[in-house]
Design an enzyme around this catalytic site. Structure first.
Site, PDB file in Angstrom:
ATOM      1  N   GLU A 166       0.434  -1.480   0.091  1.00 37.25           N
ATOM      2  CA  GLU A 166       0.189   0.450  -0.253  1.00 37.25           C
ATOM      3  C   GLU A 166       0.703   1.013   0.231  1.00 37.25           C
ATOM      4  O   GLU A 166       0.444   2.172   0.779  1.00 37.25           O
ATOM      5  CB  GLU A 166      -0.915  -0.135   1.395  1.00 37.25           C
ATOM      6  CG  GLU A 166      -2.017  -1.148   1.140  1.00 37.25           C
ATOM      7  CD  GLU A 166      -3.053  -1.360   2.354  1.00 37.25           C
ATOM      8  OE1 GLU A 166      -3.000  -0.462   3.351  1.00 37.25           O
ATOM      9  OE2 GLU A 166      -3.673  -1.819   1.934  1.00 37.25           O
ATOM     10  N   GLU A 369      -5.313  -8.642   0.264  1.00 36.65           N
ATOM     11  CA  GLU A 369      -5.695  -8.359   1.620  1.00 36.65           C
ATOM     12  C   GLU A 369      -7.192  -8.162   1.264  1.00 36.65           C
ATOM     13  O   GLU A 369      -7.609  -7.066   0.064  1.00 36.65           O
ATOM     14  CB  GLU A 369      -5.281  -6.676   1.946  1.00 36.65           C
ATOM     15  CG  GLU A 369      -3.347  -7.289   2.854  1.00 36.65           C
ATOM     16  CD  GLU A 369      -3.191  -6.620   3.901  1.00 36.65           C
ATOM     17  OE1 GLU A 369      -4.081  -4.678   3.904  1.00 36.65           O
ATOM     18  OE2 GLU A 369      -1.818  -5.781   3.662  1.00 36.65           O
TER      19      GLU A 369
END
Length: 466
Positions: A166, A369
């Protein structure tokens, strides 16, 4: 079976070093260690990263629990602040090398594929204070020293690497919206950091490919994990569509395009140039980004973004912000996770699958995720002491149904990882929201028990579907 997935599908979960290991025997502090030491009140219930879920001490038992819930693959992160003794020379910390070797060997012994990530927001604080962190291209090169050491030490057994998790959260959290240290609001610095992290990732990819070729490793590969939040416009009006489009190219494509295509979106470059905040780049750096794209992609998806044309005036005193071009929109029909406040919109996983298939060369990718955070989850503990989290099972099923549809339609997806195997420490939120298949029942004793979702996930993995 209604939803059967491809052969050798990854059924796993993701965590990270700074969120699970604790600070035991750590050579240096990362930015969260430092932030907690200087301002513990910023963290929920004043719980910091000192113990986390004690993975440093209990990794064998924890990996055994991961095996019990059916995980065939697990992603975690090697802590830069743990592994390196000297960031400049590349000297490593002996205890850290021992620890990560034992962790990797334990995963493999239990039949779990280790996926190793290099950065999970956790830059060593010394590099921030000394050089400006990701604002500095010197730090980019120091990161490559760390990456090379990881490959040399562990690349004989770890075949799946990730450069960054991320990456957009680093500029957003630390330099735009003040939810990560250093808690700045500096849009121009944020834009430079976007560029520098893309360069760092490409250089780490280049270094891995060089290592892999020299070592004769045929099955090794390296990717990046990007949080893709598809941006849906409030309406079909040109203004709302343009607002959502900017949100999409800034939040998602600023990392997705360089990683997979080797170049930044031309529209984004033009807007940032017109706004006077474009990054400083060199032709040879752009060449490195162009020639060192990822082998595969990880996609984190939790909730969508919804955008509309700006209706309120932006506070210009803060300088440039991406919010200049859009405003968040709350969709009246949204289904909200009442325990976390995030919108639940499983169809976005399908939209991501089709986008990657059609616009990114159908690169191999996986859901790295996805998950459901729940505050106060102990209230769902039954008489047998087990967390009855049917809501999490339903959440996973809904998302997998849409993922399955994308795969049926040709998306090149090879796995699904839940966030997270064991309830973990989550930055400012600490243990406020729980995501795991395995509960940390008591932070003081670190007693851990498998939730109902963990039992269900094992059957999902064994049946390769549901």
């Amino acid at each position: 079976m209604q939803y059967k997935f491809p052969e050798n599908f990854w059924w796993g979960a993701a965590t990270s070093g700074p969120q699970s290991e604790g600070r035991f025997n750590k050579a240096h502090r990362n930015i969260f260690d430092y932030w907690y030491d200087t301002d513990p009140d910023a963290f929920f219930d004043k719980v910091g990263p000192n113990v986390a879920s004690n993975f440093y001490n209990s990794f064998r038992e924890d990996i055994d629990l991961m095996k019990q819930v059916g995980l065939n693959s697990v992603r975690t992160a090697i802590q830069w602040s743990r592994l390196m003794k000297d960031f400049e020379t590349g000297e490593v910390d002996a205890d850290a090398v021992r620890f990560y070797n034992e962790v990797i060997d334990e995963f493999i012994a239990k039949g779990i594929r280790p996926v190793m990530n290099l950065v999970h927001f956790d830059i060593p604080v010394e590099l921030l204070h000394q050089y400006g962190g990701w604002e500095s291209k010197k730090v980019v090169d120091m990161f490559v020293i760390f990456a090379r050491k990881c490959y040399e030490l562990f690349g004989d057994r770890v075949k799946d690497w990730i450069t960054f998790n991320e990456p957009m959260v680093i500029p957003e959290g630390g330099y735009l919206y003040k939810f990560h240290y250093p808690l700045k609001v500096d849009g121009k610095a944020a834009v430079q950091i976007v560029y520098n992290i893309n360069l760092a990732s490409a250089k780490a990819v280049q270094a891995y490919h060089e290592y892999r070729d020299k070592a004769g490793i045929k099955d090794g590969r390296i990717g990046i994990v990007i949080n893709l939040t598809p941006a849906y416009p409030r309406s079909e009006s040109p203004e709302d569509v343009a607002a959502a489009h900017f949100a999409e190219i800034f939040k998602n494509n600023a990392f997705l395009d360089p990683a997979v295509k080797g170049e930044f979106p031309a529209e984004l470059v033009k807007i940032l140039t017109d706004d006077g905040v474009i990054w400083e780049s060199e032709p040879e750096e752009l060449e490195i980004i162009r020639n060192n794209t990822v082998d595969y992609l990880g996609v984190n998806y939790y909730h969508p973004a919804r955008a509309k044309a700006r209706e309120t005036e932006l506070d210009e005193s803060l300088g440039w912000l991406p919010d200049k071009h859009f405003e968040d929109y709350e969709w009246p029909e949204a289904r909200i996770n009442a325990h976390r406040g995030w919108e639940i919109y499983p169809k976005a996983i399908y939209d991501i699958a089709i986008n990657v298939r059609d616009n990114y060369g159908n690169i191999p990718w996986y859901i790295s995720e996805n998950g459901m955070g729940v505050e106060g989850e102990a209230k769902f503990r039954n008489a047998d002491g087990v967390i009855d989290d049917d809501y999490r099972i339903d959440f996973i099923k809904e998302h997998l149904e849409w993922l399955h549809k994308g795969i049926e339609e040709g998306a090149n997806c090879f796995g699904y990882h839940l966030w997270t195997p064991i309830d973990c420490w989550s930055w400012m939120n600490a243990y406020k929201n729980r995501y795991g298949l395995i509960a940390v029942d008591d932070l003081a004793t670190q007693k851990k028990t498998i939730k109902k979702s963990g039992v269900w996930f094992k059957s999902l993995s064994e049946n390769n579907g549901f």
